[in-house]
Design a protein around this motif. Structure first.
Motif, PDB file in Angstrom:
ATOM      1  N   PHE A 115       0.833  -1.209   0.000  1.00  0.00           N
ATOM      2  CA  PHE A 115       0.000   0.000   0.000  1.00  0.00           C
ATOM      3  C   PHE A 115       0.866   1.257   0.000  1.00  0.00           C
ATOM      4  O   PHE A 115       0.598   2.215  -0.747  1.00  0.00           O
ATOM      5  CB  PHE A 115      -0.916  -0.011   1.228  1.00  0.00           C
ATOM      6  CG  PHE A 115      -1.640   1.277   1.467  1.00  0.00           C
ATOM      7  CD1 PHE A 115      -2.797   1.575   0.761  1.00  0.00           C
ATOM      8  CD2 PHE A 115      -1.167   2.205   2.388  1.00  0.00           C
ATOM      9  CE1 PHE A 115      -3.467   2.773   0.974  1.00  0.00           C
ATOM     10  CE2 PHE A 115      -1.830   3.397   2.607  1.00  0.00           C
ATOM     11  CZ  PHE A 115      -2.981   3.693   1.898  1.00  0.00           C
ATOM     12  N   THR A 116       1.920   1.262   0.825  1.00  0.00           N
ATOM     13  CA  THR A 116       2.790   2.435   0.931  1.00  0.00           C
ATOM     14  C   THR A 116       3.428   2.774  -0.406  1.00  0.00           C
ATOM     15  O   THR A 116       3.390   3.926  -0.861  1.00  0.00           O
ATOM     16  CB  THR A 116       3.882   2.185   1.990  1.00  0.00           C
ATOM     17  OG1 THR A 116       3.265   1.989   3.257  1.00  0.00           O
ATOM     18  CG2 THR A 116       4.836   3.365   2.074  1.00  0.00           C
ATOM     19  N   TYR A 117       4.018   1.772  -1.059  1.00  0.00           N
ATOM     20  CA  TYR A 117       4.703   2.023  -2.330  1.00  0.00           C
ATOM     21  C   TYR A 117       3.720   2.298  -3.457  1.00  0.00           C
ATOM     22  O   TYR A 117       4.000   3.128  -4.335  1.00  0.00           O
ATOM     23  CB  TYR A 117       5.598   0.837  -2.679  1.00  0.00           C
ATOM     24  CG  TYR A 117       6.835   0.753  -1.818  1.00  0.00           C
ATOM     25  CD1 TYR A 117       7.820   1.721  -1.897  1.00  0.00           C
ATOM     26  CD2 TYR A 117       7.019  -0.281  -0.914  1.00  0.00           C
ATOM     27  CE1 TYR A 117       8.953   1.663  -1.103  1.00  0.00           C
ATOM     28  CE2 TYR A 117       8.138  -0.348  -0.104  1.00  0.00           C
ATOM     29  CZ  TYR A 117       9.099   0.629  -0.211  1.00  0.00           C
ATOM     30  OH  TYR A 117      10.215   0.570   0.582  1.00  0.00           O
ATOM     31  N   ALA A 118       2.581   1.614  -3.445  1.00  0.00           N
ATOM     32  CA  ALA A 118       1.585   1.832  -4.500  1.00  0.00           C
ATOM     33  C   ALA A 118       1.023   3.244  -4.460  1.00  0.00           C
ATOM     34  O   ALA A 118       0.654   3.810  -5.503  1.00  0.00           O
ATOM     35  CB  ALA A 118       0.453   0.817  -4.370  1.00  0.00           C
ATOM     36  N   VAL A 119       0.966   3.839  -3.277  1.00  0.00           N
ATOM     37  CA  VAL A 119       0.456   5.206  -3.151  1.00  0.00           C
ATOM     38  C   VAL A 119       1.584   6.228  -3.313  1.00  0.00           C
ATOM     39  O   VAL A 119       1.433   7.238  -4.023  1.00  0.00           O
ATOM     40  CB  VAL A 119      -0.242   5.391  -1.785  1.00  0.00           C
ATOM     41  CG1 VAL A 119      -0.607   6.854  -1.557  1.00  0.00           C
ATOM     42  CG2 VAL A 119      -1.484   4.518  -1.708  1.00  0.00           C
ATOM     43  N   ALA A 120       2.735   5.970  -2.681  1.00  0.00           N
ATOM     44  CA  ALA A 120       3.799   6.977  -2.623  1.00  0.00           C
ATOM     45  C   ALA A 120       4.482   7.194  -3.970  1.00  0.00           C
ATOM     46  O   ALA A 120       4.768   8.343  -4.344  1.00  0.00           O
ATOM     47  CB  ALA A 120       4.836   6.567  -1.575  1.00  0.00           C
ATOM     48  N   ILE A 121       4.761   6.122  -4.720  1.00  0.00           N
ATOM     49  CA  ILE A 121       5.534   6.263  -5.960  1.00  0.00           C
ATOM     50  C   ILE A 121       4.768   7.059  -7.022  1.00  0.00           C
ATOM     51  O   ILE A 121       5.308   8.035  -7.571  1.00  0.00           O
ATOM     52  CB  ILE A 121       5.964   4.880  -6.476  1.00  0.00           C
ATOM     53  CG1 ILE A 121       7.001   4.277  -5.520  1.00  0.00           C
ATOM     54  CG2 ILE A 121       6.550   4.981  -7.883  1.00  0.00           C
ATOM     55  CD1 ILE A 121       7.442   2.873  -5.877  1.00  0.00           C
ATOM     56  N   PRO A 122       3.523   6.703  -7.368  1.00  0.00           N
ATOM     57  CA  PRO A 122       2.812   7.516  -8.383  1.00  0.00           C
ATOM     58  C   PRO A 122       2.620   8.970  -7.956  1.00  0.00           C
ATOM     59  O   PRO A 122       2.801   9.886  -8.766  1.00  0.00           O
ATOM     60  CB  PRO A 122       1.460   6.801  -8.526  1.00  0.00           C
ATOM     61  CG  PRO A 122       1.690   5.434  -8.021  1.00  0.00           C
ATOM     62  CD  PRO A 122       2.702   5.554  -6.936  1.00  0.00           C
ATOM     63  N   ILE A 123       2.278   9.191  -6.685  1.00  0.00           N
ATOM     64  CA  ILE A 123       2.057  10.570  -6.230  1.00  0.00           C
ATOM     65  C   ILE A 123       3.369  11.349  -6.227  1.00  0.00           C
ATOM     66  O   ILE A 123       3.406  12.527  -6.606  1.00  0.00           O
ATOM     67  CB  ILE A 123       1.422  10.570  -4.825  1.00  0.00           C
ATOM     68  CG1 ILE A 123       0.007   9.995  -4.892  1.00  0.00           C
ATOM     69  CG2 ILE A 123       1.387  11.981  -4.244  1.00  0.00           C
ATOM     70  CD1 ILE A 123      -0.684   9.918  -3.550  1.00  0.00           C
ATOM     71  N   ILE A 125       5.984  10.857  -8.184  1.00  0.00           N
ATOM     72  CA  ILE A 125       6.344  11.164  -9.584  1.00  0.00           C
ATOM     73  C   ILE A 125       5.484  12.305 -10.112  1.00  0.00           C
ATOM     74  O   ILE A 125       5.984  13.233 -10.765  1.00  0.00           O
ATOM     75  CB  ILE A 125       6.177   9.901 -10.456  1.00  0.00           C
ATOM     76  CG1 ILE A 125       7.213   8.841 -10.053  1.00  0.00           C
ATOM     77  CG2 ILE A 125       6.328  10.243 -11.937  1.00  0.00           C
ATOM     78  CD1 ILE A 125       7.037   7.516 -10.764  1.00  0.00           C
ATOM     79  N   TYR A 126       4.186  12.251  -9.829  1.00  0.00           N
ATOM     80  CA  TYR A 126       3.300  13.332 -10.287  1.00  0.00           C
ATOM     81  C   TYR A 126       3.709  14.664  -9.678  1.00  0.00           C
ATOM     82  O   TYR A 126       3.760  15.699 -10.368  1.00  0.00           O
ATOM     83  CB  TYR A 126       1.853  13.002  -9.906  1.00  0.00           C
ATOM     84  CG  TYR A 126       0.897  14.147 -10.148  1.00  0.00           C
ATOM     85  CD1 TYR A 126       0.351  14.360 -11.405  1.00  0.00           C
ATOM     86  CD2 TYR A 126       0.555  15.033  -9.113  1.00  0.00           C
ATOM     87  CE1 TYR A 126      -0.514  15.429 -11.638  1.00  0.00           C
ATOM     88  CE2 TYR A 126      -0.306  16.089  -9.333  1.00  0.00           C
ATOM     89  CZ  TYR A 126      -0.836  16.287 -10.595  1.00  0.00           C
ATOM     90  OH  TYR A 126      -1.679  17.346 -10.817  1.00  0.00           O
ATOM     91  N   SER A 127       4.014  14.676  -8.396  1.00  0.00           N
ATOM     92  CA  SER A 127       4.368  15.916  -7.718  1.00  0.00           C
ATOM     93  C   SER A 127       5.641  16.522  -8.292  1.00  0.00           C
ATOM     94  O   SER A 127       5.745  17.745  -8.446  1.00  0.00           O
ATOM     95  CB  SER A 127       4.523  15.654  -6.218  1.00  0.00           C
ATOM     96  OG  SER A 127       4.827  16.846  -5.521  1.00  0.00           O
ATOM     97  N   ALA A 128       6.618  15.667  -8.645  1.00  0.00           N
ATOM     98  CA  ALA A 128       7.882  16.169  -9.186  1.00  0.00           C
ATOM     99  C   ALA A 128       7.730  16.672 -10.617  1.00  0.00           C
ATOM    100  O   ALA A 128       8.350  17.670 -10.995  1.00  0.00           O
ATOM    101  CB  ALA A 128       8.944  15.073  -9.127  1.00  0.00           C
ATOM    102  N   VAL A 213      10.472  12.282  -0.177  1.00  0.00           N
ATOM    103  CA  VAL A 213      11.809  11.835  -0.595  1.00  0.00           C
ATOM    104  C   VAL A 213      11.861  11.637  -2.106  1.00  0.00           C
ATOM    105  O   VAL A 213      12.801  12.099  -2.775  1.00  0.00           O
ATOM    106  CB  VAL A 213      12.184  10.521   0.123  1.00  0.00           C
ATOM    107  CG1 VAL A 213      13.452   9.924  -0.467  1.00  0.00           C
ATOM    108  CG2 VAL A 213      12.389  10.770   1.615  1.00  0.00           C
ATOM    109  N   LEU A 214      10.854  10.959  -2.675  1.00  0.00           N
ATOM    110  CA  LEU A 214      10.841  10.703  -4.110  1.00  0.00           C
ATOM    111  C   LEU A 214      10.715  11.997  -4.892  1.00  0.00           C
ATOM    112  O   LEU A 214      11.387  12.176  -5.927  1.00  0.00           O
ATOM    113  CB  LEU A 214       9.691   9.753  -4.464  1.00  0.00           C
ATOM    114  CG  LEU A 214       9.559   9.381  -5.948  1.00  0.00           C
ATOM    115  CD1 LEU A 214      10.848   8.742  -6.455  1.00  0.00           C
ATOM    116  CD2 LEU A 214       8.379   8.444  -6.164  1.00  0.00           C
ATOM    117  N   ARG A 215       9.901  12.915  -4.430  1.00  0.00           N
ATOM    118  CA  ARG A 215       9.742  14.199  -5.125  1.00  0.00           C
ATOM    119  C   ARG A 215      11.063  14.953  -5.168  1.00  0.00           C
ATOM    120  O   ARG A 215      11.481  15.444  -6.227  1.00  0.00           O
ATOM    121  CB  ARG A 215       8.686  15.049  -4.423  1.00  0.00           C
ATOM    122  CG  ARG A 215       8.450  16.418  -5.057  1.00  0.00           C
ATOM    123  CD  ARG A 215       7.456  17.231  -4.248  1.00  0.00           C
ATOM    124  NE  ARG A 215       7.168  18.507  -4.876  1.00  0.00           N
ATOM    125  CZ  ARG A 215       7.920  19.602  -4.734  1.00  0.00           C
ATOM    126  NH1 ARG A 215       9.007  19.565  -3.960  1.00  0.00           N
ATOM    127  NH2 ARG A 215       7.586  20.734  -5.338  1.00  0.00           N
TER     128      ARG A 215
END
Length: 332
Positions: A115-123, A125-128, A213-215
């Protein structure tokens, strides 16, 4: 790759042994032991002081009359045989006590990580890729709110909404009729109905942080010269984005597997208590308070196993995700 995995397996065995030694010693550092607490409760309930002969008999019964190193080697010998000692507090063998709890804990940890990765990665990438847009601002605000709100508070809010608005009791993982029932398809189905709330609550602990972090990492990659050069040569935005920048930006996300699993257990203890989850976190908390030596040492060893497994998996995934790491290993 096989040599690398074998080396990590040897390191894991050595690390687990060291953790068992350190854990067993640290548990003994606070003054007193489980028997001291037990005797104090007995004397408080009866109003009389126990005779010295009874105290010594209890010490021999619980094996607390042996020196520390003998107790450790006796317990570690049992571990090598698949036994984990006897829980003083629960009056049950540790293996029988933690079996179902570890399965449920691992299930929630895996689903929460997904759940964490499925939500965090797309969001992330979109935010960046939409920096300073309305969506980016909304994601940033929600992310900061998510970082600020403790998970147990989110659990309390969901429990209140569920009970007040829908008359539902969202605590626990089973309905009352399945709580002590043997495992059947009906009980598994009841478990699946109760899993979403704890998975969402526990999973949000790392989601907001991973988005930030990803952003930040992806924004740094998108401003590098190789991305600008590729874009000037006409490489498509989607191809350019996912070929290198996203893969490189995923490095810290993949590395977080090393701490994600144990943090879901130790960091989610209060949340598990609020939600009434029969997982390892509340049991470890109680074992530490009561100085239940064998139960504490066993649970901490399993947390260490999760940490080592997470670290090994993250290292292997880094080799797959980042071409630079693959080239370095090939060159060596």
């Amino acid at each position: 790759m096989k040599t690398y995995v074998f080396q990590r397996f040897i390191y894991m065995l050595f690390l687990l042994w060291m953790v068992s030694v350190v854990t067993f010693i640290v548990i003994q550092l606070p003054p007193g032991d489980y028997l001291s607490t037990y005797i104090a409760r007995l004397e408080q309930n009866t109003g009389e002081q126990l005779a010295e002969e009874i105290v010594e008999a209890l010490r021999r019964q619980y094996g607390l009359d042996l020196p520390l190193h003998q107790r450790y080697f006796k317990w570690f010998g049992q571990v090598l045989q698949g036994e984990f000692g006897f829980s003083y507090d629960y009056q049950e063998p540790v293996r029988d006590l933690i079996g179902e709890r570890l399965i449920l804990t691992f299930t929630i940890a895996i689903l929460s990580a997904i759940f964490t990765y499925a939500v965090a990665i797309p969001i992330g990438i979109y935010s960046a890729t939409h920096q300073y847009s309305v969506g980016d601002y909304v994601v940033s605000i929600v992310g900061f709110v998510g970082l600020a709100i403790p998970n147990f508070m989110l659990a309390l809010i969901l429990l209140y909404i569920g009970f007040k608005s829908f008359g539902l009791n969202l605590t626990g993982l089973f309905s009352p009729e399945y709580l002590y029932a043997p495992w059947t398809l009906a009980k598994i189905g009841d478990l699946l109905l109760h899993l979403p709330i704890p998975v969402i609550v526990v999973g949000t602990a790392g989601t907001a942080g991973l988005i930030r972090v990803l952003r930040g990492t992806l924004l740094d990659e998108l401003n590098k010269q190789y991305v600008i050069t590729a874009r000037s040569k006409g490489v498509g935005e989607v191809t350019l984005l996912f070929k290198y920048p996203v893969r490189v930006a995923l490095n810290p996300i993949v590395s977080s597997l090393a701490w994600l699993f144990p943090s879901l257990i130790s960091g989610g203890t209060i949340t598990a208590i609020v939600l009434g989850l029969p997982t390892a976190g509340p049991m470890l908390y109680r074992a530490l308070i009561t100085q239940d030596t064998f139960l504490t040492a066993t649970l901490l060893m399993f947390v260490t196993i999760l940490t080592v497994i997470g670290t090994t998996v993250s290292d292997i995934l880094l080799v797959i995700v980042d071409p630079r790491i693959r080239m370095e290993r090939a060159a060596s």
